[in-house]
Scaffold this motif. Structure first.
Motif, mmCIF file in Angstrom:
data_model
loop_
_atom_site.group_PDB
_atom_site.id
_atom_site.type_symbol
_atom_site.label_atom_id
_atom_site.label_comp_id
_atom_site.label_asym_id
_atom_site.label_seq_id
_atom_site.Cartn_x
_atom_site.Cartn_y
_atom_site.Cartn_z
ATOM 1 N N ARG A 1 -4.174 -2.623 12.454
ATOM 2 C CA ARG A 1 -4.038 -2.768 11.630
ATOM 3 C C ARG A 1 -3.914 -4.987 11.693
ATOM 4 N NH1 ARG A 1 -3.696 -0.971 5.766
ATOM 5 N NH2 ARG A 1 -3.324 0.810 6.763
ATOM 6 N N SER A 2 -3.873 -5.708 12.234
ATOM 7 C CA SER A 2 -2.899 -6.505 12.526
ATOM 8 C C SER A 2 -4.017 -6.855 13.071
ATOM 9 C CB SER A 2 -1.924 -6.744 13.341
ATOM 10 O OG SER A 2 -1.407 -8.251 13.931
ATOM 11 N N LEU A 3 -4.820 -6.560 13.761
ATOM 12 C CA LEU A 3 -5.879 -7.383 13.990
ATOM 13 C C LEU A 3 -7.092 -7.253 13.267
ATOM 14 C CD1 LEU A 3 -6.937 -5.507 17.545
ATOM 15 C CD2 LEU A 3 -6.442 -7.959 17.639
ATOM 16 N N VAL A 4 -7.041 -6.289 12.165
ATOM 17 C CA VAL A 4 -8.807 -6.429 11.196
ATOM 18 C C VAL A 4 -8.080 -7.156 9.929
ATOM 19 C CG1 VAL A 4 -10.264 -4.983 10.296
ATOM 20 C CG2 VAL A 4 -9.119 -3.989 12.127
ATOM 21 N N SER B 1 4.436 -12.339 8.363
ATOM 22 C CA SER B 1 2.980 -12.036 9.398
ATOM 23 C C SER B 1 2.945 -10.372 9.282
ATOM 24 C CB SER B 1 2.709 -12.406 10.468
ATOM 25 O OG SER B 1 3.381 -12.299 11.888
ATOM 26 N N TYR B 2 3.568 -9.868 9.332
ATOM 27 C CA TYR B 2 3.885 -8.158 9.385
ATOM 28 C C TYR B 2 3.732 -7.586 7.791
ATOM 29 C CZ TYR B 2 2.115 -7.876 14.089
ATOM 30 O OH TYR B 2 1.321 -8.466 15.518
ATOM 31 N N PHE B 3 4.676 -8.083 7.392
ATOM 32 C CA PHE B 3 4.715 -7.865 6.293
ATOM 33 C C PHE B 3 3.600 -8.035 5.512
ATOM 34 C CE2 PHE B 3 6.462 -7.532 2.620
ATOM 35 C CZ PHE B 3 7.687 -6.594 2.381
ATOM 36 N N TYR B 4 3.096 -8.298 6.015
ATOM 37 C CA TYR B 4 1.591 -9.067 5.149
ATOM 38 C C TYR B 4 0.339 -7.734 5.739
ATOM 39 C CZ TYR B 4 -3.356 -10.710 4.036
ATOM 40 O OH TYR B 4 -4.778 -10.291 4.022
ATOM 41 N N ASP B 5 0.606 -7.084 6.562
ATOM 42 C CA ASP B 5 -0.192 -5.953 6.967
ATOM 43 C C ASP B 5 0.918 -4.349 6.198
ATOM 44 O OD1 ASP B 5 -1.718 -7.189 8.741
ATOM 45 O OD2 ASP B 5 0.272 -7.435 10.804
ATOM 46 N N PHE B 6 2.795 -4.178 6.013
ATOM 47 C CA PHE B 6 2.295 -3.572 5.718
ATOM 48 C C PHE B 6 2.140 -3.249 4.479
ATOM 49 C CE2 PHE B 6 6.241 -2.683 2.817
ATOM 50 C CZ PHE B 6 6.475 -1.428 3.296
ATOM 51 N N GLN B 7 1.878 -4.581 3.747
ATOM 52 C CA GLN B 7 1.707 -4.754 1.809
ATOM 53 C C GLN B 7 0.449 -4.182 1.976
ATOM 54 O OE1 GLN B 7 3.101 -8.833 0.794
ATOM 55 N NE2 GLN B 7 3.477 -7.685 -0.587
ATOM 56 N N SER B 8 -0.890 -4.082 2.856
ATOM 57 C CA SER B 8 -2.268 -4.415 3.256
ATOM 58 C C SER B 8 -2.388 -2.469 2.901
ATOM 59 C CB SER B 8 -2.757 -4.638 4.249
ATOM 60 O OG SER B 8 -2.346 -3.847 5.617
ATOM 61 N N GLN B 9 -1.173 -1.424 3.021
ATOM 62 C CA GLN B 9 -0.920 -0.663 3.387
ATOM 63 C C GLN B 9 -1.564 -0.114 1.683
ATOM 64 O OE1 GLN B 9 1.201 2.415 6.306
ATOM 65 N NE2 GLN B 9 2.347 0.130 5.509
ATOM 66 N N ALA B 10 -2.556 1.200 1.583
ATOM 67 C CA ALA B 10 -3.247 1.972 0.338
ATOM 68 C C ALA B 10 -1.833 1.879 -0.702
ATOM 69 C CB ALA B 10 -3.338 2.782 -0.082
ATOM 70 N N ALA B 11 -0.485 2.694 -0.224
ATOM 71 C CA ALA B 11 0.781 2.838 -0.586
ATOM 72 C C ALA B 11 1.278 1.578 -0.887
ATOM 73 C CB ALA B 11 1.756 3.233 -0.367
ATOM 74 N N VAL B 12 1.509 0.539 -0.705
ATOM 75 C CA VAL B 12 2.316 -0.590 -1.051
ATOM 76 C C VAL B 12 1.251 -2.009 -1.828
ATOM 77 C CG1 VAL B 12 4.303 -1.953 0.203
ATOM 78 C CG2 VAL B 12 3.583 0.402 1.063
#
Length: 585
Positions: free
Chosen positions: A11-14, A376-387
């Motif tokens: 997810r981080s890469l993309v 920066s990884y929290f950004y990936d966490f927020q990219s999830q549909a549920a979040v």
């Protein structure tokens, strides 16, 4: 939720790919998709790529993207005369950028325009601030296109064999992308480097990153190793800083701020040796750093890698619960782990481990890198549909960013050799704005409740008089109604005054608070404004407290602000190790 899970490294890469900035984004996506199963491809496409306007041709494994809106369209959409004039001036100046072929001219132009945009005073008007952010993004994307379209750029004399392609990649994928993403801009940490297959990256670069506190950025073709700076106003991702090289007087030694590795030639020994030569000439901020401090920072990085990030990014399993509760529990668990594993040990190190100012500087920059990595990884966490649309996650992200912003403002009050008395004094000074806020809200709420009580009494009197023949004869109802209207108007004005009193506190203590929408370029909701206040022991052991106000003064809810403030202050008054997360939630 588990069925939609994308491993966080993937997810981080993309999520970092930007088709309007990355020079070789299509090749990178094709490579990624060729290495994963069809289900993962479909998840990435639905959850991430579609939001980036990227279309995927599954049969050919190819990608396309519609062009970004031209800056002229951004300017045309502006209604406000002053902001439209600013946008028009920048639009006219882009003609000069198209003419520039000299690297220094291009660097000066880009950095000065963005600096001027950032300095533009919008007088705390959230609508104007949003226009400014739109101008900023539109300028970045248009400038990237212009730079990328240049056939050749004239580079200054250098010892690194820099090419036009290297510079274009640095400008677009490092400088401009960092300017766009700010705290969400992702750099490579040791855990990612150690997973690389080549020894140059997994051994040499890991060692050099620790030694020189390097910012490592992997772009679509190159790796850039950048020198840190102990000065907070120096941008390590600056184009001008990247281009500069220094030769000391009466010496043949070359000192650099950056090294470049072309990944296409990673396996060629001559290129490996040349990259090593560059890295070893990067100026290091390290001076007298004790091994115990270096080991402490390594321990923080280890717990971040092994405990914090896996906790944050493991699949969200609702198990029949409302998804908001699932996210809330994850955030509370993560904040507790962050405090116990990072913030409280940092506090202990500041008070008991650090022996001189060089170690303080090292600890400050290391903390900034670790928290930046988490953001920066929290950004990936927020990219999830549920979040994606979860307000709790938005506010948590804002608190993380505010933690760094407040440390930057209060560096001399926190990351300094302080006696116990000085530390305590700084702590007490830090509490002044939040204590003043608490008293202001309590006083306003007490007054509001008294006015509400009076209104209730008058309303009851009005109801009685309305039913009384004598009351009608003496016209008492009209007098009571006038009193009610007066009290309502007075209560409305008092609420507005309370609003203004609250807003004045951050203005009174600008170095102890953060106005997120203007200082951190964070827009959670255009109808609200957010202020961060430092809490915890001298602002170290807890993330900042967030206060939310409606932009419309008449909508202020003093009771809600008081309840949230009271709850947050109680949490901030004790150690996270004492918290029972089930009871808090």
């Amino acid at each position: 939720m588990i069925q939609d899970y994308i491993p966080y490294e993937l997810r981080s890469l993309v999520t970092q790919i930007d088709p309007y900035l990355d020079l070789y984004w299509q090749n990178n996506l094709s490579t990624i998709f060729s290495q994963i199963d069809p289900e993962q491809r479909d998840r990435i496409y639905r959850q991430i790529l579609l939001k980036k306007n990227i279309k995927w041709n599954a049969e050919q494994n190819s990608f396309s993207c519609s062009p970004a809106a031209h800056f002229e369209m951004v300017v045309e959409a502006i209604v406000h005369p002053g902001m439209k004039n600013l946008g028009q001036k920048i639009l006219n100046s882009l003609a000069e950028l198209e003419k520039y072929q000299d690297a220094i001219q291009i660097a000066n132009y880009l950095e000065s325009i963005l600096a001027q945009l950032d300095k533009t005073n919008v007088e705390e008007n959230l609508n104007l601030q949003q226009i400014k952010l739109n101008l900023r993004q539109g300028f970045i994307y248009t400038a990237a296109r212009i730079v990328n379209d240049k056939a050749d750029i004239q580079l200054p004399e250098n010892h690194r064999r820099l090419s036009s392609d290297m510079l274009k990649c640095f400008i677009c994928e490092v400088f401009l992308k960092q300017q766009l993403l700010h705290y969400y801009f992702k750099t490579l940490r040791g855990r990612q480097l150690t997973r690389q297959s080549h020894p140059l990256l997994q051994v040499f670069l890991v060692e050099q990153q620790k030694l020189r506190q390097l910012e490592i950025v992997k772009t679509s073709r190159y790796i850039f190793a950048l020198a840190q700076s102990d000065q907070s106003d120096v941008n390590p991702f600056s184009i001008r800083r990247f281009l500069s090289e220094e030769r000391l007087a009466l010496s043949d030694n070359i000192y650099l701020n950056a090294a470049v590795l072309d990944l296409a030639y990673l396996n060629q020994p001559e290129h490996q040796q040349f990259f090593q030569w560059q890295v070893e000439r990067i100026i290091t901020v390290e001076k007298q750093i004790g091994q115990h401090v270096i080991e402490f920072v390594s321990q923080l990085e280890q717990v971040n890698n092994e405990r914090l990030l896996p906790l944050l990014l493991k699949p969200l399993d609702s198990s029949g619960l409302v998804i908001e509760k699932v996210v809330e529990k994850r955030l509370l668990a993560f904040e507790k782990e962050l405090a116990i594993q990072i913030l409280e040990p940092l506090h202990h190190a500041l008070r008991h481990k650090v022996q001189h100012i060089d170690e303080m500087d090292y600890l400050y920059m290391s903390t900034r890198q670790i928290i930046g990595d988490i953001i920066s990884y929290f950004y990936d966490f927020q990219s999830q549909a549920a979040v994606m649309f979860d307000s709790q996650a938005d506010q948590f992200a804002a608190r993380l960013k505010s933690y760094l912003a407040l440390h930057e403002k209060r560096r001399s009050q926190v990351f300094a050799l302080l006696s116990a008395e000085d530390w305590a004094q700084n702590h007490e000074a830090m509490l002044q704005p939040i204590n003043q806020l608490n008293m202001t809200v309590r006083s306003a709420l007490q007054q509001h409740r008294e006015q509400y009580r009076q209104l209730k009494e008058l309303q009851r009197s009005l109801d009685k008089e309305g039913q009384s023949f004598l009351g009608k004869m003496l016209n008492k109802s009209k007098k009571i109604d006038e009193q009610i209207q007066f009290l309502k108007e007075n209560a409305f004005h008092e609420r507005q005054n309370a609003y203004l009193d609250i807003v004045r506190i951050p203005k009174q203590y600008p170095n102890l608070t953060v106005y997120l929408e203007f200082e951190a370029l964070i827009s959670i909701n255009h109808k609200e404004r957010h202020y961060a206040f430092a809490v915890g022991d001298n602002g170290v052991t807890h993330l900042p407290l967030l206060v939310q106000l409606p932009e419309d003064r008449g909508l202020i809810n003093l009771q809600e602000i008081h309840q949230n403030l009271d709850f947050d202050l109680k949490l901030a008054s004790q150690k996270w190790s004492d918290y029972d997360l089930d009871n808090i939630a």
